[in-house]
Design a protein around this motif. Structure first.
Motif, PDB file in Angstrom:
ATOM      1  N   ARG A 172      -6.412 -11.507  48.955  1.00  0.00           N
ATOM      2  CA  ARG A 172      -7.594 -11.344  49.813  1.00  0.00           C
ATOM      3  C   ARG A 172      -8.746 -10.682  49.070  1.00  0.00           C
ATOM      4  O   ARG A 172      -9.758 -10.330  49.672  1.00  0.00           O
ATOM      5  CB  ARG A 172      -7.242 -10.508  51.041  1.00  0.00           C
ATOM      6  CG  ARG A 172      -6.254 -11.182  51.992  1.00  0.00           C
ATOM      7  CD  ARG A 172      -5.931 -10.276  53.157  1.00  0.00           C
ATOM      8  NE  ARG A 172      -7.135  -9.869  53.876  1.00  0.00           N
ATOM      9  CZ  ARG A 172      -7.189  -8.849  54.725  1.00  0.00           C
ATOM     10  NH1 ARG A 172      -6.099  -8.114  54.951  1.00  0.00           N
ATOM     11  NH2 ARG A 172      -8.318  -8.542  55.332  1.00  0.00           N
ATOM     12  N   GLY A 173      -8.594 -10.518  47.764  1.00  0.00           N
ATOM     13  CA  GLY A 173      -9.675  -9.937  46.980  1.00  0.00           C
ATOM     14  C   GLY A 173      -9.602  -8.434  46.832  1.00  0.00           C
ATOM     15  O   GLY A 173     -10.533  -7.832  46.293  1.00  0.00           O
ATOM     16  N   LYS A 174      -8.511  -7.819  47.302  1.00  0.00           N
ATOM     17  CA  LYS A 174      -8.376  -6.376  47.136  1.00  0.00           C
ATOM     18  C   LYS A 174      -8.101  -6.058  45.669  1.00  0.00           C
ATOM     19  O   LYS A 174      -7.202  -6.626  45.055  1.00  0.00           O
ATOM     20  CB  LYS A 174      -7.242  -5.831  47.999  1.00  0.00           C
ATOM     21  CG  LYS A 174      -7.539  -5.857  49.493  1.00  0.00           C
ATOM     22  CD  LYS A 174      -6.415  -5.208  50.283  1.00  0.00           C
ATOM     23  CE  LYS A 174      -6.739  -5.192  51.777  1.00  0.00           C
ATOM     24  NZ  LYS A 174      -5.652  -4.554  52.560  1.00  0.00           N
ATOM     25  N   ILE A 175      -8.882  -5.135  45.118  1.00  0.00           N
ATOM     26  CA  ILE A 175      -8.772  -4.761  43.714  1.00  0.00           C
ATOM     27  C   ILE A 175      -8.187  -3.358  43.641  1.00  0.00           C
ATOM     28  O   ILE A 175      -8.817  -2.388  44.065  1.00  0.00           O
ATOM     29  CB  ILE A 175     -10.149  -4.811  43.023  1.00  0.00           C
ATOM     30  CG1 ILE A 175     -10.749  -6.209  43.157  1.00  0.00           C
ATOM     31  CG2 ILE A 175     -10.031  -4.417  41.553  1.00  0.00           C
ATOM     32  CD1 ILE A 175     -12.200  -6.300  42.702  1.00  0.00           C
ATOM     33  N   MET A 176      -6.969  -3.256  43.122  1.00  0.00           N
ATOM     34  CA  MET A 176      -6.259  -1.981  43.067  1.00  0.00           C
ATOM     35  C   MET A 176      -6.092  -1.537  41.613  1.00  0.00           C
ATOM     36  O   MET A 176      -5.770  -2.344  40.743  1.00  0.00           O
ATOM     37  CB  MET A 176      -4.879  -2.107  43.712  1.00  0.00           C
ATOM     38  CG  MET A 176      -4.880  -2.446  45.185  1.00  0.00           C
ATOM     39  SD  MET A 176      -5.582  -1.149  46.218  1.00  0.00           S
ATOM     40  CE  MET A 176      -4.509   0.233  45.818  1.00  0.00           C
ATOM     41  N   LEU A 177      -6.307  -0.259  41.388  1.00  0.00           N
ATOM     42  CA  LEU A 177      -6.042   0.338  40.083  1.00  0.00           C
ATOM     43  C   LEU A 177      -4.914   1.352  40.230  1.00  0.00           C
ATOM     44  O   LEU A 177      -4.977   2.232  41.085  1.00  0.00           O
ATOM     45  CB  LEU A 177      -7.285   1.026  39.525  1.00  0.00           C
ATOM     46  CG  LEU A 177      -7.034   1.805  38.228  1.00  0.00           C
ATOM     47  CD1 LEU A 177      -6.884   0.848  37.056  1.00  0.00           C
ATOM     48  CD2 LEU A 177      -8.142   2.800  37.952  1.00  0.00           C
TER      49      LEU A 177
END
Length: 293
Positions: A172-177
């Motif tokens: 869904r486009g979630k960008i996690m670091l």
């Protein structure tokens, strides 16, 4: 007279600030609707996440991680989803399969401070299976607004000693670091409830674990200081860009890229293989993983 009629003056064709005032036609950059929608959705995700109750065992952010978490959550481009400042723990449970499955274990001891032998020996009296002594270093999960924001934070993490950090992009486009390091410790102490090592060896293990805890704390301090400088540089850079675009409507990111390519003929556009760069301009080999949201 041109082939298809009179030619328009250059300032009428390109919107430059020349000629009479009634001839000037300003061409403001068209806002990117998709970017605005993503920013709005990110803000909604952030509000929902920060409003939830803390479901961790402790129920609150660890003392050594509070400053980092508060700084990240105060920025509009980040919010934290989970964190642990680092801990020493003693687990008792089945070791079937690779690694230790904490969800199926009994937590005999957990501390975020240096540990002494007497505490471990007392906790081991409750071991009935395979007890393992572990040191787990600082770990932090941060959702980022854009990939560029994640790259900036990844550079901060690597420069601070957390070299096992990585970026995950969800469906869904979630960008996690994930901010991680590799200086952990995991040693079995009992088997079927029977102690397999000497007390002297346990004391040696705790000395090692406590040293790792101190190094872990220093790395968190470096991470916080580097993060402060990074967000300060980012704020100044964004302010300058906004002023520049306001004073010159033609100075849009698209035109800037074209100007950069004009200066460097060897540059080619490749959306699929763009190199990740940190805030300091270094090429950072941040591994991107595709994951589920």
């Amino acid at each position: 007279m041109g082939k298809f009629g009179p030619l328009r003056p250059p300032w009428r064709q390109y919107g430059c600030a020349h000629g009479k005032e009634d001839e000037f036609q300003s061409r403001e950059p068209i806002p990117d609707r998709s970017l605005m929608d993503r920013s709005t959705e990110f803000g909604r995700w952030k509000a929902q996440s920060l409003s939830k109750a803390d479901l961790s065992r402790k129920g609150s952010v660890d003392e050594d991680a509070v400053e980092v978490v508060e700084l990240l959550n105060s920025r509009e481009e980040f919010f934290t989803t989970s964190s642990c400042a680092g801990r020493i723990l003693l687990l008792d449970g089945s070791t079937n399969g690779p690694g230790v499955q904490k969800q199926h274990c009994c937590w005999l001891l957990v501390t975020h401070k240096p540990c002494v032998k007497d505490d471990v020996m007392a906790a081991l009296k409750g071991a009935t299976s395979d007890a393992v002594l572990k040191f787990e270093p600082f770990i932090l999960h941060v959702q980022c607004r854009t990939l560029q924001d994640a790259q900036t934070l990844h550079s901060v993490a690597v420069d601070s000693g957390f070299r096992n950090s990585g970026i995950t992009v969800g469906k869904r486009g979630k960008i996690m670091l994930a901010v991680r390091s590799t200086h952990g410790l995991e040693v079995p102490l009992t088997h079927k409830g029977k102690l397999m090592v000497t007390e002297e060896y346990i004391e040696f293990l705790l000395t090692t674990a406590n040293q790792k805890m101190e190094e872990n704390k220093r790395r968190i301090g470096r991470f916080y200081n580097c993060l402060q400088h990074a967000v300060k540089r980012e704020t100044i850079s964004n302010s300058r860009s906004e002023i520049k675009e306001k004073n010159n409507p033609l100075c849009t990111p698209k035109n800037q890229r074209k100007q950069g390519k004009a200066r460097d003929p060897s540059t080619t556009e490749d959306d699929g293989g763009e190199q990740l760069k940190g805030s300091d301009g270094w090429g950072i080999g941040a591994v991107l993983f595709l994951g589920d949201d």
